[in-house]
Design a protein around this motif. Structure first.
Motif, mmCIF file in Angstrom:
data_model
loop_
_atom_site.group_PDB
_atom_site.id
_atom_site.type_symbol
_atom_site.label_atom_id
_atom_site.label_comp_id
_atom_site.label_asym_id
_atom_site.label_seq_id
_atom_site.Cartn_x
_atom_site.Cartn_y
_atom_site.Cartn_z
ATOM 1 N N THR A 133 0.844 -1.200 0.000
ATOM 2 C CA THR A 133 0.000 0.000 0.000
ATOM 3 C C THR A 133 0.874 1.243 0.000
ATOM 4 O O THR A 133 2.084 1.175 0.273
ATOM 5 C CB THR A 133 -0.897 0.059 1.259
ATOM 6 N N TYR A 134 0.267 2.352 -0.304
ATOM 7 C CA TYR A 134 0.973 3.638 -0.256
ATOM 8 C C TYR A 134 1.472 3.924 1.161
ATOM 9 O O TYR A 134 2.589 4.412 1.351
ATOM 10 C CB TYR A 134 0.028 4.750 -0.730
ATOM 11 N N ILE A 135 0.658 3.582 2.136
ATOM 12 C CA ILE A 135 1.027 3.828 3.539
ATOM 13 C C ILE A 135 2.272 3.034 3.914
ATOM 14 O O ILE A 135 3.173 3.538 4.602
ATOM 15 C CB ILE A 135 -0.134 3.471 4.493
ATOM 16 N N SER A 136 2.352 1.788 3.439
ATOM 17 C CA SER A 136 3.536 0.972 3.751
ATOM 18 C C SER A 136 4.781 1.554 3.092
ATOM 19 O O SER A 136 5.870 1.538 3.670
ATOM 20 C CB SER A 136 3.322 -0.476 3.303
ATOM 21 N N LEU B 254 5.213 4.757 2.385
ATOM 22 C CA LEU B 254 5.515 5.991 3.123
ATOM 23 C C LEU B 254 6.254 5.673 4.425
ATOM 24 O O LEU B 254 7.207 6.361 4.799
ATOM 25 C CB LEU B 254 4.218 6.746 3.416
ATOM 26 N N LYS B 255 5.833 4.601 5.090
ATOM 27 C CA LYS B 255 6.491 4.190 6.332
ATOM 28 C C LYS B 255 7.944 3.797 6.057
ATOM 29 O O LYS B 255 8.853 4.193 6.801
ATOM 30 C CB LYS B 255 5.739 3.012 6.947
#
Length: 244
Positions: free
Chosen positions: A30-33, A35-36
């Motif tokens: 995911t985009y969130i992963s 970004l992390k």
């Protein structure tokens, strides 16, 4: 009835875009992963985030991650920044506050970093800025298809046979039928402008014997990749009954 006029050879040099296949191939669930991972220092993730639709419309945020990736040594980010500094009004240039100002020195700085890390497209772009034909020819021999197209364009006015051979080398194989091409639609090493020029050469006997079927197939390949000139010439061939 006038069926239309065919366009001539395409003589504009093609410079490489960012390889979007690389971005799409990165394994971030995911985009969130992503970004992390970027926040934890992953430069590939930082570049991925900078190009993601969720970030790309936020100019300053995208620029932040792009520069972070480039300074960390991410070659695609370095290449993109080099292009942005070279094209003051290029589509890449929105990432910079001074996007209406061309800075060749900064462009060369970032392109050289990318080229030194092994990016052939960056090396070609840098050589094209410096008009270094020897470097471009060496890159063409190594298989860089932008360099091969460049060499073909250089020979258009002096040696059609050499021009044709360079355009032909853009492809994995010397010649592919339209049916083989349809199975290779996603292959990145096929250039619609080279296909188009090969079509014009076969169509008019430039550097090669006239072969209307091969001209049609080359126009067909190029047209299906979206080149308007190829679509036009293909339409004229249909209207004139040049193919059966």
């Amino acid at each position: 009835m006038n069926s239309g006029v065919k366009f001539p050879l395409y003589k504009k040099i093609i410079l490489p875009p960012i390889d979007n296949n690389w971005i799409e191939s990165k394994d971030f669930p995911t985009y969130i992963s992503a970004l992390k991972s970027a926040r934890n220092g992953d430069i590939d993730a930082a570049f991925y985030v900078s190009q993601h639709p969720a970030t790309s419309y936020l100019h300053h945020t995208s620029c932040f991650w792009l520069l972070k990736a480039a300074k960390g040594g991410q070659t695609h980010a370095q290449f993109k920044i080099g292009k942005a500094y070279y094209y003051k009004n290029h589509t890449d240039s929105w990432t910079f506050k001074d996007r209406n100002k061309k800075d060749v020195d900064k462009a060369k700085f970032w392109l050289k970093k990318s080229a030194d890390a092994g990016c052939l497209d960056a090396e070609f772009f840098l050589a094209s800025i410096n008009r270094d034909k020897a470097v471009i020819e060496e890159l063409a021999k190594q298989g860089n298809f932008y360099s091969r197209f460049y060499m073909g364009v250089l020979y258009l006015d002096t040696d059609m046979s050499k021009a044709f051979n360079w355009f032909n080398q853009v492809f994995e194989k010397p010649y592919l039928s339209r049916y083989s091409w349809l199975n290779k639609l996603a292959s990145k090493d096929r250039n619609m402008h080279a296909q188009y020029n090969m079509g014009v050469m076969y169509d008019n006997g430039l550097g090669v014997k006239i072969n209307k079927k091969k001209a049609f197939d080359c126009y067909f390949d190029s047209a299906h990749q979206g080149l308007p000139m190829a679509k036009n010439n293909l339409g004229v061939m249909f209207a004139e009954g040049e193919i059966s």
